[in-house]
Design a protein around this motif. Structure first.
Motif, PDB file in Angstrom:
ATOM      1  N   LEU A  30       0.818  -1.215   0.000  1.00  0.00           N
ATOM      2  CA  LEU A  30       0.000   0.000   0.000  1.00  0.00           C
ATOM      3  C   LEU A  30       0.853   1.267   0.000  1.00  0.00           C
ATOM      4  CD1 LEU A  30      -2.878  -0.998   2.432  1.00  0.00           C
ATOM      5  CD2 LEU A  30      -2.992  -0.748  -0.052  1.00  0.00           C
ATOM      6  N   LEU A  31       1.958   1.260   0.741  1.00  0.00           N
ATOM      7  CA  LEU A  31       2.845   2.424   0.714  1.00  0.00           C
ATOM      8  C   LEU A  31       3.477   2.616  -0.660  1.00  0.00           C
ATOM      9  CD1 LEU A  31       4.638   2.199   4.169  1.00  0.00           C
ATOM     10  CD2 LEU A  31       3.170   4.035   3.365  1.00  0.00           C
ATOM     11  N   THR A  32       3.828   1.532  -1.319  1.00  0.00           N
ATOM     12  CA  THR A  32       4.394   1.629  -2.662  1.00  0.00           C
ATOM     13  C   THR A  32       3.350   2.157  -3.649  1.00  0.00           C
ATOM     14  OG1 THR A  32       5.878  -0.203  -2.185  1.00  0.00           O
ATOM     15  CG2 THR A  32       5.534   0.342  -4.501  1.00  0.00           C
ATOM     16  N   LEU A  33       2.138   1.650  -3.560  1.00  0.00           N
ATOM     17  CA  LEU A  33       1.074   2.136  -4.447  1.00  0.00           C
ATOM     18  C   LEU A  33       0.762   3.601  -4.188  1.00  0.00           C
ATOM     19  CD1 LEU A  33      -1.379  -0.899  -4.414  1.00  0.00           C
ATOM     20  CD2 LEU A  33       0.064  -0.148  -6.304  1.00  0.00           C
ATOM     21  N   CYS A  34       0.832   4.009  -2.936  1.00  0.00           N
ATOM     22  CA  CYS A  34       0.559   5.400  -2.577  1.00  0.00           C
ATOM     23  C   CYS A  34       1.639   6.338  -3.124  1.00  0.00           C
ATOM     24  CB  CYS A  34       0.471   5.509  -1.065  1.00  0.00           C
ATOM     25  SG  CYS A  34       0.248   7.159  -0.436  1.00  0.00           S
ATOM     26  N   THR A  35       2.897   5.959  -2.966  1.00  0.00           N
ATOM     27  CA  THR A  35       3.972   6.854  -3.389  1.00  0.00           C
ATOM     28  C   THR A  35       4.125   6.908  -4.903  1.00  0.00           C
ATOM     29  OG1 THR A  35       5.593   5.096  -3.139  1.00  0.00           O
ATOM     30  CG2 THR A  35       5.318   6.580  -1.287  1.00  0.00           C
ATOM     31  N   THR A  36       3.816   5.832  -5.590  1.00  0.00           N
ATOM     32  CA  THR A  36       3.990   5.820  -7.040  1.00  0.00           C
ATOM     33  C   THR A  36       2.728   6.209  -7.786  1.00  0.00           C
ATOM     34  OG1 THR A  36       3.428   3.487  -7.160  1.00  0.00           O
ATOM     35  CG2 THR A  36       5.762   4.046  -6.946  1.00  0.00           C
ATOM     36  N   ASP A  37       1.658   6.525  -7.052  1.00  0.00           N
ATOM     37  CA  ASP A  37       0.370   6.863  -7.656  1.00  0.00           C
ATOM     38  C   ASP A  37      -0.054   5.755  -8.625  1.00  0.00           C
ATOM     39  OD1 ASP A  37      -1.907   8.374  -7.971  1.00  0.00           O
ATOM     40  OD2 ASP A  37      -1.041   9.648  -9.536  1.00  0.00           O
ATOM     41  N   LEU A  38      -0.137   4.552  -8.071  1.00  0.00           N
ATOM     42  CA  LEU A  38      -0.493   3.332  -8.807  1.00  0.00           C
ATOM     43  C   LEU A  38       0.472   3.083  -9.966  1.00  0.00           C
ATOM     44  CD1 LEU A  38      -4.376   3.559  -8.753  1.00  0.00           C
ATOM     45  CD2 LEU A  38      -2.900   2.251  -7.242  1.00  0.00           C
ATOM     46  N   PHE A  39       1.763   3.217  -9.676  1.00  0.00           N
ATOM     47  CA  PHE A  39       2.867   2.939 -10.601  1.00  0.00           C
ATOM     48  C   PHE A  39       2.914   3.854 -11.816  1.00  0.00           C
ATOM     49  CE2 PHE A  39       2.137  -1.234  -8.529  1.00  0.00           C
ATOM     50  CZ  PHE A  39       3.326  -1.299  -7.840  1.00  0.00           C
ATOM     51  N   THR A  40       2.405   5.093 -11.676  1.00  0.00           N
ATOM     52  CA  THR A  40       2.524   6.052 -12.776  1.00  0.00           C
ATOM     53  C   THR A  40       3.691   7.008 -12.570  1.00  0.00           C
ATOM     54  OG1 THR A  40       0.962   7.564 -11.705  1.00  0.00           O
ATOM     55  CG2 THR A  40       0.063   5.980 -13.300  1.00  0.00           C
ATOM     56  N   GLU A  41       4.193   7.112 -11.331  1.00  0.00           N
ATOM     57  CA  GLU A  41       5.323   7.985 -11.038  1.00  0.00           C
ATOM     58  C   GLU A  41       6.527   7.147 -10.624  1.00  0.00           C
ATOM     59  OE1 GLU A  41       4.315  10.769  -8.024  1.00  0.00           O
ATOM     60  OE2 GLU A  41       2.579  11.545  -9.081  1.00  0.00           O
ATOM     61  N   SER A  42       7.661   7.798 -10.559  1.00  0.00           N
ATOM     62  CA  SER A  42       8.877   7.131 -10.108  1.00  0.00           C
ATOM     63  C   SER A  42       8.824   6.913  -8.597  1.00  0.00           C
ATOM     64  CB  SER A  42      10.100   7.978 -10.451  1.00  0.00           C
ATOM     65  OG  SER A  42      11.256   7.403  -9.903  1.00  0.00           O
ATOM     66  N   PHE A  43       9.358   5.789  -8.163  1.00  0.00           N
ATOM     67  CA  PHE A  43       9.375   5.457  -6.742  1.00  0.00           C
ATOM     68  C   PHE A  43      10.444   6.229  -5.988  1.00  0.00           C
ATOM     69  CE2 PHE A  43      10.857   2.639  -3.285  1.00  0.00           C
ATOM     70  CZ  PHE A  43       9.687   2.600  -2.537  1.00  0.00           C
ATOM     71  N   PHE A  44      11.530   6.561  -6.649  1.00  0.00           N
ATOM     72  CA  PHE A  44      12.679   7.190  -5.995  1.00  0.00           C
ATOM     73  C   PHE A  44      12.608   8.699  -6.133  1.00  0.00           C
ATOM     74  CE2 PHE A  44      13.973   2.961  -7.383  1.00  0.00           C
ATOM     75  CZ  PHE A  44      14.277   2.412  -6.141  1.00  0.00           C
ATOM     76  N   ARG A  45      11.946   9.334  -5.180  1.00  0.00           N
ATOM     77  CA  ARG A  45      11.859  10.788  -5.124  1.00  0.00           C
ATOM     78  C   ARG A  45      12.279  11.250  -3.747  1.00  0.00           C
ATOM     79  NH1 ARG A  45       6.586  13.107  -8.056  1.00  0.00           N
ATOM     80  NH2 ARG A  45       7.510  13.093 -10.121  1.00  0.00           N
ATOM     81  N   LYS A  46      12.842  12.437  -3.693  1.00  0.00           N
ATOM     82  CA  LYS A  46      13.363  12.941  -2.436  1.00  0.00           C
ATOM     83  C   LYS A  46      12.242  13.269  -1.440  1.00  0.00           C
ATOM     84  CE  LYS A  46      17.336  15.483  -1.172  1.00  0.00           C
ATOM     85  NZ  LYS A  46      18.418  16.282  -1.666  1.00  0.00           N
ATOM     86  N   LYS A  47      11.075  13.577  -1.907  1.00  0.00           N
ATOM     87  CA  LYS A  47      10.002  13.974  -0.990  1.00  0.00           C
ATOM     88  C   LYS A  47       9.396  12.786  -0.240  1.00  0.00           C
ATOM     89  CE  LYS A  47       6.274  14.002  -4.425  1.00  0.00           C
ATOM     90  NZ  LYS A  47       5.235  14.830  -5.013  1.00  0.00           N
ATOM     91  N   TYR A  48       9.750  11.564  -0.590  1.00  0.00           N
ATOM     92  CA  TYR A  48       9.199  10.382   0.068  1.00  0.00           C
ATOM     93  C   TYR A  48      10.157   9.767   1.082  1.00  0.00           C
ATOM     94  CZ  TYR A  48       5.845  10.573  -3.765  1.00  0.00           C
ATOM     95  OH  TYR A  48       4.895  10.968  -4.650  1.00  0.00           O
ATOM     96  N   VAL A  49      11.049  10.565   1.649  1.00  0.00           N
ATOM     97  CA  VAL A  49      12.047  10.053   2.587  1.00  0.00           C
ATOM     98  C   VAL A  49      11.383   9.459   3.822  1.00  0.00           C
ATOM     99  CG1 VAL A  49      13.961  10.729   4.098  1.00  0.00           C
ATOM    100  CG2 VAL A  49      13.828  11.605   1.781  1.00  0.00           C
ATOM    101  N   MET A  50      10.334  10.076   4.327  1.00  0.00           N
ATOM    102  CA  MET A  50       9.659   9.558   5.519  1.00  0.00           C
ATOM    103  C   MET A  50       9.006   8.207   5.229  1.00  0.00           C
ATOM    104  SD  MET A  50       9.419  10.221   8.515  1.00  0.00           S
ATOM    105  CE  MET A  50       8.542  10.037  10.005  1.00  0.00           C
ATOM    106  N   ILE A  51       8.456   8.036   4.051  1.00  0.00           N
ATOM    107  CA  ILE A  51       7.847   6.754   3.684  1.00  0.00           C
ATOM    108  C   ILE A  51       8.925   5.691   3.525  1.00  0.00           C
ATOM    109  CG2 ILE A  51       6.551   5.552   1.884  1.00  0.00           C
ATOM    110  CD1 ILE A  51       4.867   8.088   1.621  1.00  0.00           C
ATOM    111  N   TYR A  52      10.081   6.061   3.000  1.00  0.00           N
ATOM    112  CA  TYR A  52      11.198   5.108   2.920  1.00  0.00           C
ATOM    113  C   TYR A  52      11.623   4.681   4.321  1.00  0.00           C
ATOM    114  CZ  TYR A  52      11.660   6.984  -1.823  1.00  0.00           C
ATOM    115  OH  TYR A  52      11.431   7.387  -3.098  1.00  0.00           O
TER     116      TYR A  52
END
Length: 82
Positions: A30-52
Motif C-alpha cells: 500500500l505504501l508503494t502504491l501510494c507513493t507511485t500513484d499506482l505505478f505512474t510515477e517514479s518510486f525514488f523521489r526525495k520527498k518520500y524520505v519519511m515513507i522510505y
C-alpha cells in the motif's frame, strides 16, 4: 521466583509470524502504491524520505521477529534433546 512474561516480539509463535508477515506485506504494498500513484510515477523521489523510513523500519521489525522466532525455535529444540 519471577514469572517469565511472554510477548509476541521476544517469543513469537508461528501464528504471530504469519500474521505480521501478511500485515508487513500489505503495508509495504500500500505504501508503494501510494507513493507511485499506482505505478505512474517514479518510486525514488526525495520527498518520500519519511515513507522510505517507514518501509525500512517495518522491514527491520519484521526481520527481528523472524530472528527471535528462529532463535527460540533452536533454543527449544536443544533443550528438548537433553
Amino acid at each position: 521466583m519471577e514469572t517469565d512474561k511472554r510477548n509476541f516480539i521476544k517469543n513469537p509463535s508461528i501464528k504471530n509470524l504469519v500474521l505480521f508477515t501478511l500485515l508487513w506485506f500489505v503495508g509495504i504494498l500500500l505504501l508503494t502504491l501510494c507513493t507511485t500513484d499506482l505505478f505512474t510515477e517514479s518510486f525514488f523521489r526525495k520527498k518520500y524520505v519519511m515513507i522510505y523510513f517507514l518501509m525500512t523500519s517495518s522491514t527491520i521489525a519484521t526481520g527481528r521477529l523472524y530472528f527471535n522466532y528462529w532463535k527460540n525455535k533452536n533454543l527449544n529444540s536443544h533443550s528438548n534433546a537433553e
